[in-house]
Design an enzyme around this catalytic site. Structure first.
Site, PDB file in Angstrom:
ATOM      1  N   SER A  27       0.869  -1.355  -0.230  1.00 11.72           N
ATOM      2  CA  SER A  27      -0.013   0.077  -0.091  1.00 11.72           C
ATOM      3  C   SER A  27       0.961   1.098  -0.075  1.00 11.72           C
ATOM      4  O   SER A  27       0.196   2.310   0.076  1.00 11.72           O
ATOM      5  CB  SER A  27      -0.977   0.064   1.305  1.00 11.72           C
ATOM      6  OG  SER A  27      -0.348  -0.019   2.143  1.00 11.72           O
ATOM      7  N   ASN A 114      -2.932  -2.368  13.102  1.00 14.54           N
ATOM      8  CA  ASN A 114      -4.237  -2.143  12.836  1.00 14.54           C
ATOM      9  C   ASN A 114      -4.835  -0.969  13.614  1.00 14.54           C
ATOM     10  O   ASN A 114      -5.529   0.085  13.058  1.00 14.54           O
ATOM     11  CB  ASN A 114      -4.915  -3.310  13.498  1.00 14.54           C
ATOM     12  CG  ASN A 114      -4.847  -4.556  12.670  1.00 14.54           C
ATOM     13  OD1 ASN A 114      -4.256  -4.851  11.769  1.00 14.54           O
ATOM     14  ND2 ASN A 114      -5.323  -5.779  13.345  1.00 14.54           N
ATOM     15  N   THR A 159     -37.225  27.747 -12.061  1.00 14.60           N
ATOM     16  CA  THR A 159     -37.644  26.881 -11.565  1.00 14.60           C
ATOM     17  C   THR A 159     -37.821  25.765 -12.895  1.00 14.60           C
ATOM     18  O   THR A 159     -38.383  26.373 -13.713  1.00 14.60           O
ATOM     19  CB  THR A 159     -38.929  26.702 -10.784  1.00 14.60           C
ATOM     20  OG1 THR A 159     -40.154  27.168 -11.564  1.00 14.60           O
ATOM     21  CG2 THR A 159     -38.758  27.942  -9.621  1.00 14.60           C
ATOM     22  N   HIS A 160     -37.527  24.541 -12.882  1.00 16.92           N
ATOM     23  CA  HIS A 160     -37.807  23.550 -13.842  1.00 16.92           C
ATOM     24  C   HIS A 160     -37.105  24.175 -15.054  1.00 16.92           C
ATOM     25  O   HIS A 160     -37.190  23.821 -16.064  1.00 16.92           O
ATOM     26  CB  HIS A 160     -39.151  23.234 -14.107  1.00 16.92           C
ATOM     27  CG  HIS A 160     -40.195  23.005 -13.019  1.00 16.92           C
ATOM     28  ND1 HIS A 160     -40.210  21.790 -12.629  1.00 16.92           N
ATOM     29  CD2 HIS A 160     -40.910  23.870 -12.438  1.00 16.92           C
ATOM     30  CE1 HIS A 160     -40.958  21.760 -11.624  1.00 16.92           C
ATOM     31  NE2 HIS A 160     -41.407  23.016 -11.296  1.00 16.92           N
ATOM     32  N   SER A 281     -11.089  25.536 -28.234  1.00 17.40           N
ATOM     33  CA  SER A 281     -11.479  24.234 -28.932  1.00 17.40           C
ATOM     34  C   SER A 281     -10.213  24.080 -29.924  1.00 17.40           C
ATOM     35  O   SER A 281      -9.449  24.954 -30.537  1.00 17.40           O
ATOM     36  CB  SER A 281     -12.679  24.241 -29.823  1.00 17.40           C
ATOM     37  OG  SER A 281     -12.681  23.332 -30.857  1.00 17.40           O
ATOM     38  N   LYS A 287     -14.380  28.943 -30.171  1.00 15.07           N
ATOM     39  CA  LYS A 287     -14.732  28.828 -28.893  1.00 15.07           C
ATOM     40  C   LYS A 287     -14.259  29.225 -27.680  1.00 15.07           C
ATOM     41  O   LYS A 287     -12.910  29.374 -27.566  1.00 15.07           O
ATOM     42  CB  LYS A 287     -14.854  27.180 -28.685  1.00 15.07           C
ATOM     43  CG  LYS A 287     -15.777  26.474 -29.943  1.00 15.07           C
ATOM     44  CD  LYS A 287     -16.995  26.602 -29.603  1.00 15.07           C
ATOM     45  CE  LYS A 287     -17.627  26.066 -28.069  1.00 15.07           C
ATOM     46  NZ  LYS A 287     -17.443  24.631 -28.246  1.00 15.07           N
ATOM     47  N   ASN A 289     -14.329  27.659 -23.955  1.00 19.98           N
ATOM     48  CA  ASN A 289     -15.270  26.697 -22.946  1.00 19.98           C
ATOM     49  C   ASN A 289     -15.081  26.746 -21.407  1.00 19.98           C
ATOM     50  O   ASN A 289     -14.012  26.891 -20.862  1.00 19.98           O
ATOM     51  CB  ASN A 289     -14.706  25.412 -23.363  1.00 19.98           C
ATOM     52  CG  ASN A 289     -15.095  24.956 -25.024  1.00 19.98           C
ATOM     53  OD1 ASN A 289     -16.080  25.763 -25.135  1.00 19.98           O
ATOM     54  ND2 ASN A 289     -14.277  24.305 -25.650  1.00 19.98           N
ATOM     55  N   GLU A 294     -17.359  22.405 -15.820  1.00 21.89           N
ATOM     56  CA  GLU A 294     -17.741  21.160 -16.363  1.00 21.89           C
ATOM     57  C   GLU A 294     -17.111  19.879 -15.569  1.00 21.89           C
ATOM     58  O   GLU A 294     -17.488  18.885 -15.298  1.00 21.89           O
ATOM     59  CB  GLU A 294     -17.653  20.993 -17.741  1.00 21.89           C
ATOM     60  CG  GLU A 294     -18.410  21.859 -18.726  1.00 21.89           C
ATOM     61  CD  GLU A 294     -18.025  21.938 -20.273  1.00 21.89           C
ATOM     62  OE1 GLU A 294     -18.883  22.293 -21.071  1.00 21.89           O
ATOM     63  OE2 GLU A 294     -16.897  21.597 -20.512  1.00 21.89           O
ATOM     64  N   TYR A 321     -10.697  -6.257  12.553  1.00 20.44           N
ATOM     65  CA  TYR A 321      -9.651  -5.538  11.219  1.00 20.44           C
ATOM     66  C   TYR A 321      -9.756  -6.759  10.265  1.00 20.44           C
ATOM     67  O   TYR A 321      -9.777  -7.958  10.390  1.00 20.44           O
ATOM     68  CB  TYR A 321      -8.293  -5.277  11.562  1.00 20.44           C
ATOM     69  CG  TYR A 321      -7.750  -4.570  10.371  1.00 20.44           C
ATOM     70  CD1 TYR A 321      -7.684  -3.294   9.895  1.00 20.44           C
ATOM     71  CD2 TYR A 321      -6.613  -5.580   9.508  1.00 20.44           C
ATOM     72  CE1 TYR A 321      -7.132  -2.768   8.974  1.00 20.44           C
ATOM     73  CE2 TYR A 321      -6.306  -4.748   8.651  1.00 20.44           C
ATOM     74  CZ  TYR A 321      -6.461  -3.658   8.231  1.00 20.44           C
ATOM     75  OH  TYR A 321      -5.851  -3.278   6.894  1.00 20.44           O
ATOM     76  N   GLN A 326      -7.693  -1.870   3.776  1.00 20.76           N
ATOM     77  CA  GLN A 326      -6.754  -1.144   3.252  1.00 20.76           C
ATOM     78  C   GLN A 326      -7.250  -0.162   1.902  1.00 20.76           C
ATOM     79  O   GLN A 326      -6.557   0.781   1.869  1.00 20.76           O
ATOM     80  CB  GLN A 326      -5.677  -2.179   2.369  1.00 20.76           C
ATOM     81  CG  GLN A 326      -4.563  -1.520   1.826  1.00 20.76           C
ATOM     82  CD  GLN A 326      -3.270  -2.436   1.496  1.00 20.76           C
ATOM     83  OE1 GLN A 326      -2.697  -3.057   2.143  1.00 20.76           O
ATOM     84  NE2 GLN A 326      -3.067  -2.517   0.079  1.00 20.76           N
ATOM     85  N   LYS A 329      -8.200   4.012   2.393  1.00 21.71           N
ATOM     86  CA  LYS A 329      -7.255   5.370   2.241  1.00 21.71           C
ATOM     87  C   LYS A 329      -7.250   5.742   0.836  1.00 21.71           C
ATOM     88  O   LYS A 329      -7.509   7.009   0.700  1.00 21.71           O
ATOM     89  CB  LYS A 329      -5.731   5.015   2.892  1.00 21.71           C
ATOM     90  CG  LYS A 329      -5.587   4.615   4.214  1.00 21.71           C
ATOM     91  CD  LYS A 329      -4.320   4.174   4.637  1.00 21.71           C
ATOM     92  CE  LYS A 329      -4.077   2.758   4.261  1.00 21.71           C
ATOM     93  NZ  LYS A 329      -5.058   1.838   4.740  1.00 21.71           N
TER      94      LYS A 329
END
Length: 461
Positions: A27, A114, A159-160, A281, A287, A289, A294, A321, A326, A329
C-alpha cells in the site's frame, strides 16, 4: 520491481512472498501520504512508552530524536519514501532503524498496524477537515464579494429551468454561500467522531503492558479515547462520515458548476469568463469553454463513487480488522483531494468572472416574469389567491395569443379580466420593482440581500 524490504511480520513464515502478491498487497503507493502522521503518532507513542517505563527512557529519547529528524527530512524533501516498503508503517520503522540503530525496534511495542493505521487515518482526516473548511470559507468570501459587486443586478430566477420570477443575482449567489455553510458545519460535526484515539487497542484485544492511552491522546490533541478495542481497529465510520459530507459538498459544487456552464452560454449570457480560466477548441477557433465548471460538475460523481466504494468495502465485514480496509485510504485520499481542488479552482474562476450586465435587460424582457406580482396585486385588492392565479393565467394566455408581453398590455385590456386592475398594476410588471416589493424574511428584496451580505461579511472576517 525491486525486492520488498524486510517485513514487520515475517518471523512465522519460511518462504518468500510471491513477487506479484507483494506488489498487490503493498500500500506504500497510496499511504505514503500518511508519513507525517505516522511519525507524529510514533513520537507520542515513544514518549508514552518511556514515561510508563515499558522501554528505557534513554531509548525513548533516542527514538523521539530520530523521528523528529525524519519530520525535518520530510519537510525538506530529503526523505525519499522507498517504493519497496510494504506500507508507510514499515517505511517509518526501517528508516528509523537506519538512523538510530537497534533502539528503533522498541518503537513497535504495545501497538499493531491495525490501531496504528486507524490513528494515522484519523490524523489525516482531522487535518483534511481543517483544510477543507478553510477552502470553503475562501469560496464563500469570493461569492460574497462577487455578490456585493453586483448587488443591483436583476436576473431571471428559474424553476424547472424555466424563467420563473425576477431575483437579484446577489441573492442567487448567496444561496450557494448558505449551502457551503451547511457543508462546513457537516465537516465540523464529523470531526467529533474523527477525534477519538484508537492507538492502544493493539491488533484487536488491547495489551497486557501498562500503557497510558490518555497521555497519548493528550499529546496528539484527541479529546476522547476509543472505549472498545475491537471497535477501535474496525471502525471506519469517521471516514464514511467525512466522505458523506464531501459527497454532499460535491453535489453543491456541481450545481454551482452547472449554473456557471449555463450562465456562460450565449443563450443565457450572464457570465463572461476570463481567458486565464477558460479553454478553447482544437478545431473551432471561436470557442471559449467553461471547462472548470464542467470538470467540477463531473467530479461530483467521482466523490460520490468514493463514498459508495467505501460503503461497499465495509458492508458485511466481520469484526474486527480485515485487509479489505486497506482500500479505505484510496477512497478517502481521492475524495479529499478532489474536493479541495474543486473548492480552490472555483474560487479562482469566480475571482476573474464578469457579469454581462448589458445582456440582462434582454433576459428580463422576454416573458411573463412578473405574473406572480400581478396575482399578488389582486390579492392586495381583496381577491382570493386561487382566483387571482387563474385570472392572471388567462391574462398571460391572452397576451401570448396576441404576441405581446404582459407589460405591453394596456389598462383597458387588463380590466377586461378584472375591475380590480387600474393603472398602478402596470408598475408591478417591472422586474426591478418586483424584487424591491418583496417583504418576507430571506427574500430577494434589496434590503434583505443587503442584510444577508452584511451578516456574511461579519461572519467571514
Amino acid at each position: 520491481r525491486m525486492a520488498m524490504k524486510k517485513k514487520l511480520w515475517g518471523g512465522r513464515f519460511s518462504k518468500r512472498t510471491d513477487p506479484f502478491v507483494e506488489h498487490y498487497t503493498s500500500s506504500i503507493g497510496v499511504d505514503y501520504r500518511l508519513a507525517r502522521h505516522d511519525v507524529a503518532g510514533s513520537i507520542a507513542h515513544a514518549k508514552m512508552l518511556g514515561r510508563c517505563g515499558i522501554i528505557p527512557q534513554a531509548d525513548s529519547r533516542r527514538i523521539v530524536r530520530g523521528l523528529t529528524r525524519m519530520l525535518r527530512l520530510l519537510a525538506q524533501g530529503r526523505w525519499q519514501i522507498d517504493p519497496a516498503s510494504e506500507d508507510i508503517h514499515t517505511e517509518v520503522q526501517q528508516t528509523l532503524e537506519r538512523l538510530i540503530g537497534p533502539a528503533a525496534r522498541k518503537l513497535h511495542t504495545a501497538r499493531s498496524r491495525n490501531d496504528q493505521v486507524s490513528l494515522d487515518l484519523r490524523l489525516y482526516c482531522r487535518e483534511a477537515v481543517a483544510e477543507l473548511s478553510a477552502a470553503i470559507r475562501e469560496l464563500q468570501r469570493v461569492l460574497v464579494r462577487f455578490a456585493a459587486a453586483h448587488r443591483k443586478a436583476v436576473i431571471p430566477g428559474y424553476t424547472h429551468l424555466q424563467r420563473a420570477q425576477p431575483v437579484l443575482l446577489a441573492h442567487h449567489l448567496l444561496a450557494y454561500v448558505e449551502m457551503l455553510e451547511r457543508d462546513r458545519e457537516r465537516l465540523q460535526d464529523a470531526r467529533k467522531r474523527i477525534d477519538i484515539l484508537p492507538l492502544g487497542a493493539g491488533a484487536l484485544a488491547g495489551t497486557s503492558l501498562a500503557i497510558d492511552r490518555r497521555f497519548v491522546a493528550k499529546r496528539l490533541g484527541f479529546p476522547r479515547v476509543a472505549e472498545n478495542s475491537i471497535d477501535a481497529v474496525s471502525d471506519r465510520d469517521f471516514a464514511l462520515e467525512l466522505l458523506s459530507a464531501l459527497a454532499i459538498l460535491g453535489v453543491h459544487l456541481s450545481r454551482l458548476g452547472e449554473d456557471g456552464v449555463l450562465w456562460a452560454t450565449e443563450e443565457f449570457g450572464i457570465l463572461a469568463l476570463d481567458d486565464a480560466v477558460a479553454t478553447g477548441s482544437s478545431l473551432m477557433p471561436q470557442k471559449k469553454n467553461p471547462d472548470v465548471f464542467e470538470l467540477v460538475r463531473g467530479q461530483a460523481g467521482i466523490v460520490i463513487g468514493e463514498l459508495t466504494a467505501l460503503l461497499t468495502v465495509l458492508k458485511g465485514l466481520p469484526l474486527s480488522y480485515n485487509r479489505d480496509m486497506q482500500w479505505d485510504k484510496r477512497c478517502v485520499f481521492g475524495a479529499v483531494e478532489a474536493s479541495h481542488d474543486a473548492l480552490v479552482v472555483l474560487a479562482q474562476v469566480l475571482r476573474h468572472a464578469r457579469v454581462r450586465t448589458e445582456r440582462l435587460p434582454a433576459l428580463l424582457a422576454s416573458d411573463a416574469l412578473c405574473a406572480t406580482d400581478l396575482a399578488e396585486y389582486l390579492v392586495e385588492r381583496g381577491a382570493a389567491f386561487a382566483d387571482a392565479h387563474g385570472l392572471v393565467g388567462r391574462v398571460v394566455a391572452y397576451a401570448e395569443q396576441r404576441g405581446k408581453r404582459l407589460r405591453d398590455l394596456s389598462v383597458e385590456e387588463l380590466r377586461r379580466f378584472s375591475g380590480r386592475f387600474d393603472r398602478t398594476a402596470l408598475a408591478r410588471l417591472d422586474p426591478a420593482r418586483s424584487v424591491e416589493r418583496k417583504r418576507s424574511l430571506g427574500s430577494t428584496s434589496p434590503a434583505e440581500v443587503a442584510r444577508a451580505l452584511a451578516r456574511w461579511r461579519k461572519r467571514l472576517r
